[in-house]
Design a protein around this motif. Structure first.
Motif, PDB file in Angstrom:
ATOM      1  N   ASP A   1      -1.049   3.342  -3.635  1.00  0.00           N
ATOM      2  CA  ASP A   1      -0.454   2.077  -4.072  1.00  0.00           C
ATOM      3  C   ASP A   1      -1.016   0.880  -3.304  1.00  0.00           C
ATOM      4  N   ALA A   2      -1.372   1.095  -2.031  1.00  0.00           N
ATOM      5  CA  ALA A   2      -1.898  -0.008  -1.229  1.00  0.00           C
ATOM      6  C   ALA A   2      -3.369  -0.282  -1.553  1.00  0.00           C
ATOM      7  N   CYS A   3      -4.209   0.736  -1.406  1.00  0.00           N
ATOM      8  CA  CYS A   3      -5.654   0.534  -1.582  1.00  0.00           C
ATOM      9  C   CYS A   3      -6.023   0.138  -3.009  1.00  0.00           C
ATOM     10  N   SER A   4      -5.314   0.679  -3.988  1.00  0.00           N
ATOM     11  CA  SER A   4      -5.645   0.385  -5.383  1.00  0.00           C
ATOM     12  C   SER A   4      -5.257  -1.030  -5.790  1.00  0.00           C
ATOM     13  N   GLN A   5      -4.430  -1.698  -4.979  1.00  0.00           N
ATOM     14  CA  GLN A   5      -3.979  -3.049  -5.294  1.00  0.00           C
ATOM     15  C   GLN A   5      -4.516  -4.100  -4.319  1.00  0.00           C
ATOM     16  N   GLY A   6      -5.526  -3.724  -3.533  1.00  0.00           N
ATOM     17  CA  GLY A   6      -6.081  -4.671  -2.582  1.00  0.00           C
ATOM     18  C   GLY A   6      -5.176  -4.960  -1.404  1.00  0.00           C
ATOM     19  N   LYS A   7      -4.289  -4.010  -1.085  1.00  0.00           N
ATOM     20  CA  LYS A   7      -3.352  -4.177   0.030  1.00  0.00           C
ATOM     21  C   LYS A   7      -3.630  -3.122   1.096  1.00  0.00           C
ATOM     22  N   GLU A   8      -4.895  -2.952   1.431  1.00  0.00           N
ATOM     23  CA  GLU A   8      -5.335  -1.892   2.331  1.00  0.00           C
ATOM     24  C   GLU A   8      -4.619  -1.855   3.691  1.00  0.00           C
TER      25      GLU A   8
END
Length: 316
Positions: free
Chosen positions: A72-79
């Protein structure tokens, strides 16, 4: 997937001090701090296509993450919010290897977390943007600060001075909030429209329900009751400073205006790149106020930060 960067400049962040002293939990020693890195690519792995040897690049607080499509984080640019993310220093890669930071000649990192430094930005002044800059820019964008909003910035220091500049650049009417008068002239030069003393509770009472958003950059405790009551109904205060002790947040001040107390970490590499481009294109350019030290004076540079002397960032 990695690139190697020959380091030209590295900002000294207050988080470095917290981790040097294990203030945020036991650190991994020997510790090599530094996560505001500007330099040039000297080597790259076979899979790296977005950078060429010699490119001017930056590396912020994170050097690796899972980067999976179902994250959910990496796929939304919220690494930075990925469960598997790794800090640029004081952390370990999945195989157990310690991560090492920018108080050094070179650093390596996964190319996904490396960003391009736009032409026109001063290298030394751009370095603090990679942590301090994105730390204030990300919540200003997240809570949609827009022209005409009245925004308070608590703490006019390494984070706060950039908070004032970015909020002003986004069109806000900016109120600098500080406990003393000694940064008033600097705040005005940074673009603050007003300067309020957080130490004057009576004066703050008269300004109740006047701010649309508050960015709290202080890493210590404050008169949160008086500060929170400055917010309009349904408005938000966002904490980006990270004190070593838990805060005592007054519930009644929140409930009295249906206000929200939020927090934010740094942004992902996509948002960092957006912030750097915004800083470079804005007139005047948004750059940190810096004092540059040669690497052999690192102890003196860190000690100045401990004593609260910088106006506003020390850079190696």
């Amino acid at each position: 997937d990695d690139v190697e960067i020959k380091i030209a400049y590295c900002g000294i962040c207050h988080s470095d001090v917290h981790q040097m002293t294990s203030g945020w939990g036991e650190s991994i020693y020997p510790l090599l701090p530094g996560h505001e890195i500007v330099g040039r690519v000297t080597q790259k792995g076979a899979n790296v296509t977005k950078f060429a040897i010699g490119d001017k690049v930056g590396l912020g607080p994170h050097c690796w993450g899972c980067l999976q499509k179902d994250c959910d984080a990496c796929s939304q640019g919220k690494e930075p919010y990925c469960n598997e993310k790794r800090e640029t220093y004081n952390d370990r890669y999945p195989d157990g290897t310690p991560t090492r930071g920018g108080y050094a000649d070179h650093v390596r990192a996964h190319s996904h977390f490396v960003v391009r430094i736009p032409e026109g930005l001063d290298d030394a002044a751009a370095a603090p943007l990679l942590c301090a800059g994105i730390t204030v820019y990300s919540p200003l964008k997240r809570w949609k600060v827009k022209p005409g909003d009245k925004v308070g910035v608590v703490g006019i220091g390494g984070l706060g001075h950039l908070g004032v500049m970015f909020a002003k650049a986004l069109g806000a009417h900016v109120v600098a909030l500080s406990s003393t008068e000694n940064k008033k002239k600097e705040a005005e030069k940074l673009g603050a429209d007003e300067y309020w003393l957080t130490s004057d509770a009576e004066a703050l009472k008269k300004k109740s329900k006047s701010l649309d958003f508050i960015l709290a950059t202080t890493s210590g405790n404050a008169d949160w009751d008086s500060i929170i009551r400055l917010l309009k109904i349904d408005a938000t205060i966002c904490l980006v400073g990270l004190p070593e002790e838990d805060l005592k947040i007054p519930a009644f001040a929140l409930c009295a205006g249906r206000r929200s107390f939020a927090s934010s970490a740094v942004g992902g590499p996509g948002e960092i790149q957006e912030m750097l481009e915004f800083a470079a294109k804005h007139s005047p350019k948004i750059e940190a106020w810096v004092k540059v030290f040669p690497i052999d004076q690192v102890n003196a540079a860190v000690q100045e930060l401990v004593e609260g002397k910088p106006r506003f960032r020390n850079v190696l």
